[in-house]
Scaffold this motif. Structure first.
Motif, PDB file in Angstrom:
ATOM      1  N   PHE A  66      -5.082  -2.030 -10.286  1.00  0.00           N
ATOM      2  CA  PHE A  66      -4.544  -1.276  -9.095  1.00  0.00           C
ATOM      3  C   PHE A  66      -5.721  -1.582  -8.014  1.00  0.00           C
ATOM      4  O   PHE A  66      -5.269  -1.827  -7.153  1.00  0.00           O
ATOM      5  CB  PHE A  66      -4.737   0.182  -9.590  1.00  0.00           C
ATOM      6  N   GLY A  67      -6.936  -2.078  -8.276  1.00  0.00           N
ATOM      7  CA  GLY A  67      -7.925  -2.565  -7.634  1.00  0.00           C
ATOM      8  C   GLY A  67      -7.626  -3.913  -6.817  1.00  0.00           C
ATOM      9  O   GLY A  67      -7.720  -4.293  -5.877  1.00  0.00           O
ATOM     10  N   GLN A  68      -6.942  -4.568  -7.887  1.00  0.00           N
ATOM     11  CA  GLN A  68      -6.326  -6.250  -7.412  1.00  0.00           C
ATOM     12  C   GLN A  68      -5.123  -5.941  -6.306  1.00  0.00           C
ATOM     13  O   GLN A  68      -4.977  -6.622  -5.496  1.00  0.00           O
ATOM     14  CB  GLN A  68      -5.989  -7.027  -8.561  1.00  0.00           C
ATOM     15  N   PHE A  69      -4.302  -4.982  -6.610  1.00  0.00           N
ATOM     16  CA  PHE A  69      -3.241  -4.625  -5.736  1.00  0.00           C
ATOM     17  C   PHE A  69      -3.720  -4.086  -4.505  1.00  0.00           C
ATOM     18  O   PHE A  69      -3.084  -4.623  -3.386  1.00  0.00           O
ATOM     19  CB  PHE A  69      -2.387  -3.693  -6.508  1.00  0.00           C
ATOM     20  N   TYR A  83      -6.575   3.349   1.895  1.00  0.00           N
ATOM     21  CA  TYR A  83      -6.476   4.285   0.681  1.00  0.00           C
ATOM     22  C   TYR A  83      -5.146   4.527   0.393  1.00  0.00           C
ATOM     23  O   TYR A  83      -4.061   4.576   1.176  1.00  0.00           O
ATOM     24  CB  TYR A  83      -7.047   5.610   1.191  1.00  0.00           C
ATOM     25  N   LEU A  84      -4.791   4.274  -1.027  1.00  0.00           N
ATOM     26  CA  LEU A  84      -3.695   4.246  -1.794  1.00  0.00           C
ATOM     27  C   LEU A  84      -3.388   5.781  -2.251  1.00  0.00           C
ATOM     28  O   LEU A  84      -4.420   6.011  -3.205  1.00  0.00           O
ATOM     29  CB  LEU A  84      -3.545   3.035  -2.519  1.00  0.00           C
ATOM     30  N   LEU A  85      -2.216   6.194  -2.085  1.00  0.00           N
ATOM     31  CA  LEU A  85      -1.947   7.623  -2.777  1.00  0.00           C
ATOM     32  C   LEU A  85      -0.758   7.273  -3.653  1.00  0.00           C
ATOM     33  O   LEU A  85       0.211   6.384  -3.205  1.00  0.00           O
ATOM     34  CB  LEU A  85      -1.503   8.784  -1.870  1.00  0.00           C
ATOM     35  N   ALA A  96      -7.494   0.585 -13.750  1.00  0.00           N
ATOM     36  CA  ALA A  96      -6.046   0.762 -14.486  1.00  0.00           C
ATOM     37  C   ALA A  96      -5.306  -0.260 -13.993  1.00  0.00           C
ATOM     38  O   ALA A  96      -5.065  -1.012 -12.967  1.00  0.00           O
ATOM     39  CB  ALA A  96      -5.677   2.121 -14.143  1.00  0.00           C
ATOM     40  N   SER A  97      -4.633  -0.782 -15.078  1.00  0.00           N
ATOM     41  CA  SER A  97      -3.435  -1.848 -14.901  1.00  0.00           C
ATOM     42  C   SER A  97      -2.184  -1.172 -14.145  1.00  0.00           C
ATOM     43  O   SER A  97      -2.119  -0.167 -14.297  1.00  0.00           O
ATOM     44  CB  SER A  97      -3.211  -2.537 -16.151  1.00  0.00           C
TER      45      SER A  97
END
Length: 123
Positions: A66-69, A83-85, A96-97
């Motif tokens: 999720f961090g790479q995304f 920021y992602l929701l 997390a993948s």
């Protein structure tokens, strides 16, 4: 960056197509790209600072974190904090993948919906 304008509002993806159409689209995507996850990324409706992304649909590998995304999206709009929701209300661990996030939060239509916003959304 120009201020937010009413003309910049767009219809959310879910409102553009009916559920059956979205399910068919996911089925087609998953059959063509079995190792990719269909993700929809949209700007928070009340967001005033961040611009719209050039595209909203992404095909993401299961293994991507999720961090790479988040980094990928930041590279598209590098000048702002992002920021992602997930599904409009959840946040996920950056380690997390995307496969884990997808299996936990995917919509009944098969897409994973992610909303991006600036910090003002929380204040």
């Amino acid at each position: 960056m120009p201020p937010y304008e009413k003309s910049m509002e767009i219809t959310p993806f879910k409102q553009k197509k009916c559920l059956a159409t979205r399910k068919d689209e996911v089925c087609t995507i998953r059959s063509k790209f079995p190792n990719k996850l269909p993700v929809i990324v949209e700007r928070y409706l009340r967001e005033k600072k961040l611009p719209l992304l050039d595209k909203t649909k992404f095909l993401v590998p299961h293994e991507l974190t999720f961090g790479q995304f988040l980094s990928l999206l930041r590279s598209l709009e590098a000048s702002q904090a992002l920021y992602l929701l997930i599904s409009g209300k959840n946040m996920s661990c950056l380690s997390a993948s995307m496969g884990e996030v997808y299996s936990q939060f995917r919509d009944p239509d098969g897409f994973l919906y992610i909303t991006y916003a600036s910090q003002d959304m929380f204040g």
